[in-house]
Enzyme design. Structure first.
Site, PDB file in Angstrom:
ATOM      1  NE  ARG A  72      -3.853  -2.181   2.281  1.00 54.17           N
ATOM      2  CZ  ARG A  72      -3.713  -3.458   2.649  1.00 54.17           C
ATOM      3  NH1 ARG A  72      -2.570  -3.841   3.166  1.00 54.17           N
ATOM      4  NH2 ARG A  72      -4.699  -4.316   2.496  1.00 54.17           N
ATOM      5  CG  ASP A 128     -11.730  -7.183   1.714  1.00 59.67           C
ATOM      6  OD1 ASP A 128     -11.204  -6.080   1.928  1.00 59.67           O
ATOM      7  OD2 ASP A 128     -11.469  -8.201   2.379  1.00 59.67           O
ATOM      8  CE  LYS A 214     -28.459 -25.197  16.168  1.00 58.06           C
ATOM      9  NZ  LYS A 214     -27.943 -25.255  14.788  1.00 58.06           N
ATOM     10  NE  ARG A 246     -11.209 -22.984  25.159  1.00 56.19           N
ATOM     11  CZ  ARG A 246     -11.879 -23.159  26.284  1.00 56.19           C
ATOM     12  NH1 ARG A 246     -12.993 -22.427  26.506  1.00 56.19           N
ATOM     13  NH2 ARG A 246     -11.501 -24.051  27.175  1.00 56.19           N
TER      14      ARG A 246
HETATM   15  O1  F6P Z   1      -8.259  -5.748   1.782  1.00 56.71           O
HETATM   16  C1  F6P Z   1      -7.938  -7.071   1.999  1.00 56.71           C
HETATM   17  C2  F6P Z   1      -7.621  -7.309   3.448  1.00 56.71           C
HETATM   18  O2  F6P Z   1      -7.234  -8.643   3.595  1.00 56.71           O
HETATM   19  C3  F6P Z   1      -8.782  -7.019   4.388  1.00 56.71           C
HETATM   20  O3  F6P Z   1      -9.746  -8.038   4.394  1.00 56.71           O
HETATM   21  C4  F6P Z   1      -8.047  -6.902   5.700  1.00 56.71           C
HETATM   22  O4  F6P Z   1      -8.781  -6.168   6.664  1.00 56.71           O
HETATM   23  C5  F6P Z   1      -6.793  -6.132   5.264  1.00 56.71           C
HETATM   24  O5  F6P Z   1      -6.556  -6.473   3.908  1.00 56.71           O
HETATM   25  C6  F6P Z   1      -5.573  -6.476   6.089  1.00 56.71           C
HETATM   26  O6  F6P Z   1      -4.542  -5.576   5.694  1.00 56.71           O
HETATM   27  P1  F6P Z   1      -2.985  -5.945   5.919  1.00 56.71           P
HETATM   28  O7  F6P Z   1      -2.626  -6.984   4.917  1.00 56.71           O
HETATM   29  O8  F6P Z   1      -2.284  -4.643   5.666  1.00 56.71           O
HETATM   30  O9  F6P Z   1      -2.854  -6.443   7.318  1.00 56.71           O
END
Ligand code: F6P
Length: 322
Positions: A72, A128, A214, A246
């Site tokens: 990023r 996502d 259940k 858990r």
């Molecule tokens: O956007 C994809 C994702 O895996 C999300 O589901 C998750 O919240 C985020 O990236 C995690 O980000 P990072 O890889 O920076 O921990």
């Protein structure tokens, strides 16, 4: 157009390599040169380019992750960073770019396009599934299978000990992973970011289950649910009932693994379509597959979250978990 670049950006996703392979081989099939850009938009800024041949993408179809690395990029969020990226593209003779990533990737591409005249086509690469303009994003199907395989294992021990397991899945802003994995794994309830339904509904479901004898239950919680992640939900449950509870946080295991067959097929179709689109002069659109057909969605539209999940599937969770 003689030379194109391809990069992966944002969270990695299984199937990205299949998409890279399809982009490279479609380009070469059309007598284009292809340059891989390493480390997402940072690689554009750092001129981190690697020429690619057909053999560069041999034996990667089945591999999770991305051979081009990803990240990023904070620097691409600056005017100077985007200017440097543009200069590098022009100086390297790159005529167009395929970017594979999620909403952050396309947000960056849209801003870049406002500042510079440059042809970019996007591919929806994120587990996502939270992009408009495609039925499934690259990575979603494999992530679902990973979650279901893990929850099936958890169910064995939950059943053996008559326990309640609260399983956290990825999805900061979107509950698509929670929803379909919840149905696939037979969860008693799911909590997800878009939900207005809170802990009381969950408690009602659990009490109903107890009345029906259940003995054990699985709750799937998206990390961005309004009740918090699995640990917070477990705390709230334990404050109300004496369940033997858990917590499991699946985390980044959902981002890895060999892509499923459908993932590979869709990623290959979209990678091929991305190069075809550039050859047809299309730009600033995300490629998707909608109702089995290739679709083209402007970046600005692709990144809008709808904020609602499929109501029929949500009803199905309630019915099948009685
Ligand atoms: O956007 C994809 C994702 O895996 C999300 O589901 C998750 O919240 C985020 O990236 C995690 O980000 P990072 O890889 O920076 O921990």
């Amino acid at each position: 157009m003689k030379k194109i670049g391809v990069l992966t950006s944002g969270g990695d996703a299984p199937g990205m390599n299949a998409a890279i392979r399809a982009v490279v081989r479609t380009a070469i099939f059309n007598n284009l040169e292809v340059v891989g850009v390493r480390r997402g938009y940072d690689g554009l800024i750092d001129n981190d380019f690697i020429p690619m041949q057909s053999s560069s993408v041999s034996n990667i179809l089945q591999r999770g992750g991305t051979i081009l690395k990803t990240m990023r990029s904070q620097r691409f969020m600056t005017v100077e960073g985007r200017q440097k990226a543009y200069d590098n593209l022009i100086n390297s003779g790159i005529d167009a770019l395929v970017v594979i990533g999620g909403d952050g990737t396309f947000t960056g591409a849209a801003v870049f396009n406002k500042e510079h005249e440059f042809s970019i086509v996007g591919l929806p690469g994120t587990i996502d599934n939270d992009l408009i303009g495609t039925d499934f994003t690259i990575g979603y199907d494999t992530a679902l299978n990973t979650v279901v395989e893990a929850v099936d294992k958890i169910r064995d021990t939950a059943d053996s000990h008559n326990r309640l397991f609260i399983v956290e899945v990825m999805g900061k802003d979107a509950g698509y992973i929670a929803l379909r994995s919840g149905i696939g794994a037979g969860a008693e309830a799911i909590l997800y970011p878009e939900s207005e339904v809170f802990i009381d509904h969950l408690m009602m479901k659990l009490e109903d289950g107890k009345r029906r004898q259940k003995q054990s239950s699985i709750i799937i919680v998206a990390e961005g649910s309004k009740e918090g992640g699995a640990a917070e939900v477990a705390k709230k449950v334990n404050e109300r009932f004496d369940y033997d509870t858990r917590v499991v946080v699946l985390g980044h295991v959902q981002r890895g693994g060999s892509p499923s067959c459908m993932e590979r097929v869709r990623a290959s179709q979209m990678g091929n379509a991305a190069v075809e689109a550039l050859l047809e002069g299309k730009k600033n659109v995300m490629i998707g597959i909608v109702d089995k057909k290739i679709a083209y969605t402007p970046f600005e539209n692709a990144i809008k979250h709808t904020g609602k999940l499929n109501p029929d599937l949500l009803k199905l969770v309630d019915i099948l978990s009685i």
